[in-house]
Design a protein around this motif. Sequence first.
Motif, mmCIF file in Angstrom:
data_model
loop_
_atom_site.group_PDB
_atom_site.id
_atom_site.type_symbol
_atom_site.label_atom_id
_atom_site.label_comp_id
_atom_site.label_asym_id
_atom_site.label_seq_id
_atom_site.Cartn_x
_atom_site.Cartn_y
_atom_site.Cartn_z
ATOM 1 N N THR A 36 0.997 -1.631 0.057
ATOM 2 C CA THR A 36 -0.225 0.427 -0.056
ATOM 3 C C THR A 36 1.124 0.873 0.015
ATOM 4 O O THR A 36 2.430 1.191 0.060
ATOM 5 C CB THR A 36 -1.088 0.214 1.346
ATOM 6 N N SER A 68 3.021 -5.651 3.657
ATOM 7 C CA SER A 68 1.959 -6.324 4.438
ATOM 8 C C SER A 68 2.261 -7.690 3.649
ATOM 9 O O SER A 68 2.401 -7.830 2.784
ATOM 10 C CB SER A 68 0.609 -5.572 4.506
ATOM 11 N N HIS A 75 3.797 -6.486 8.722
ATOM 12 C CA HIS A 75 3.912 -4.752 8.390
ATOM 13 C C HIS A 75 4.636 -4.435 8.408
ATOM 14 O O HIS A 75 5.395 -3.595 10.140
ATOM 15 C CB HIS A 75 2.328 -3.687 8.385
ATOM 16 N N TYR A 92 -9.871 -7.093 8.137
ATOM 17 C CA TYR A 92 -9.236 -5.996 7.034
ATOM 18 C C TYR A 92 -8.178 -4.807 7.816
ATOM 19 O O TYR A 92 -6.985 -4.845 6.744
ATOM 20 C CB TYR A 92 -10.574 -4.717 6.830
ATOM 21 N N TYR A 97 -4.284 -4.828 6.585
ATOM 22 C CA TYR A 97 -3.770 -2.839 5.778
ATOM 23 C C TYR A 97 -3.153 -2.183 6.613
ATOM 24 O O TYR A 97 -4.101 -2.156 7.561
ATOM 25 C CB TYR A 97 -4.993 -2.608 4.830
ATOM 26 N N LEU A 135 -2.956 1.610 6.139
ATOM 27 C CA LEU A 135 -3.188 2.776 4.965
ATOM 28 C C LEU A 135 -2.426 4.165 5.837
ATOM 29 O O LEU A 135 -2.664 4.235 6.467
ATOM 30 C CB LEU A 135 -4.852 2.562 5.005
ATOM 31 N N GLU A 138 -7.584 4.576 9.459
ATOM 32 C CA GLU A 138 -7.349 3.442 8.169
ATOM 33 C C GLU A 138 -9.142 3.024 7.838
ATOM 34 O O GLU A 138 -8.745 2.777 7.270
ATOM 35 C CB GLU A 138 -6.567 2.411 8.654
#
Length: 599
Positions: free
Chosen positions: A81, A93, A132, A268, A272, A274, A284
């Motif tokens: 991302t 990630s 991450h 989710y 992720y 973000l 996020e």
Amino acid sequence: MPENSASRGGTIPPSPPLRPGGNRSPRTPSAPLAMSRRQVLAGAGGTSLLAATTSPAKAATRGRRARAGSADGTPEQVHLTWSENPATGVVVSWASPGQARRPRVRIGQRVIPAEPRPYTDGINGETVWTYHARVGGLRPGATYAYAVTADNDSNSADPFSATFRTAPHGRAAFRFTSFGDLATPNTAWVLSYGQSAYAVEAVETFEPLFHLLNGDLCYANLNPAAQPGVWRDFGNNNQTSAASRPWMPCLGNHEVEFYNGPQGFTSYLARYTLPDNRVPGFGERWYSFRIGSVLFVSLDADDVVYQDAAAFVTGPAALTPAPGTGRPAIQPGTSFYIRGYSNGAQTEWLERTLAAGRADETVDWIIVQMHQCAASSSATGNGSDLGIRQEWLPLFDRYQVDLVLCGHDHDYERSFPVRGADADAGREVATGAVLNTLRPHPVTTTDSGVFDTSQGTVHLILGCGGTDAPLDEYGTDTADSSPFPGGPPPRIPPGQAKVFTRADRPALTSTPDVYARVAADAVEDAIWSARRDTSTGYGIAVFDVDPGGSEAGGQASIKVTHYHAVGADPVNPGTGVKGAPTPDYTEFETFRLVRPRSS
Ligand SMILES: [Fe+2]
């Protein structure tokens, strides 16, 4: 199949689900998807043409085996991302079947430790290991190779590796792609379908700088007893592209999962990283980032829509979590309805973000990504939602949002540029009474192929990723001779859109202990609808941003081409013609968005 009726309740199934191609194999946390991509594609009914194409990430993907007797830290589901500044940083990630020891990314001479973000699924009790690594300090517009590994990576001698490109600095040309509603190629899962693998391959074919994935990523909440397994198949399918270019997601109704966090977003959010929205408690869930002269704004429309389409136990059985979770059974008729969860914080953030963007002379374009639709006339799908029209369309008008990219309805539809609203243009389905649906007002109904989005916002429905439920049949109102009172006959029969103006909470059906959520409660003539693809529910939109010349006061443009996969509908809802997954994406239409440069 409308999403509202697609939810299933029930208990954890006694046997593992059937894989594509019909082979059965155990789905344990330490058993990576054993099928090759070729097998997945062939098993899903398609030819294997695309399996012959190779991306850098795919070339690096190999069979992996768990180490007996120890946690398996082998990276899988690798994806990128953008960081807060896409010109200088990305986030890598991934997940691993077991807990990784010293998970890390190697890039050049640098070794970047990864932050673990494990969670335990609230329904089946499986622990999921995600990692991450923030990679910053990169040069704009440069290509980098990286590797992902851990001390207990079974491929540590030759770890997973791929390349990516950072965003350009300043006003520059670039390409991005978009669709939503992807699902997985593992047809054992509800709503999954083989086209999902071809869709990922299609992104690679167009070689965008990045991809926008407009919500409803994998429909794990329709497979509640196996959510981590569905996410895993999704992540391993995506890796073919998402390890080589950022895939920027937004939340949809199918990211809302029972017992996984206050809004059900844990699966989710664990996967992720973000850009930071700096809104305490809601990180996020929505965010923005800048590339070149474009401000991208990603929203969670679950917060504002009236429709109730998230996790739902239809009955007659309750949904019974695994005993180890300690969670009570969820009774039939229960839905996880989260409208208003941010208590206005998202809309306040949106206004601040749009105002700052429009005041910035280096920003020409504002492009919004969200899942649910303000302007969709799918007849077999969900339709439009008054909640978005009330909360956000006035802000899109005020700050001249150019383009809104959605998903949710599994089709392709484009609006004319719209600004403002027509009052009292809707009718209640049950009574025929006039309702104010705040119908978006088209600033032109001439489909010229070139649209000045400083005058109105274009909405695109792109729920055409890869589910098994194409929704490419659209509403018509044959009773109308013209959608414009006193005006000329329409070019095409006037479209009709369904509109949710209130919550469709579950109601008991005539079957004992079985509940359903009804369709939208209102309709309107969809005079804003410019183009609808009736031939297939699958496609990918490709956007080429041209910043324009260097002279002040010039014009910037975005060329938009929608490619569609004709014949991919399992059954076309309009014609009844049966099809199968296909690797062939051909052009459906091209149009241009233009606006004066802001500097
Ligand atoms: Fe959806």
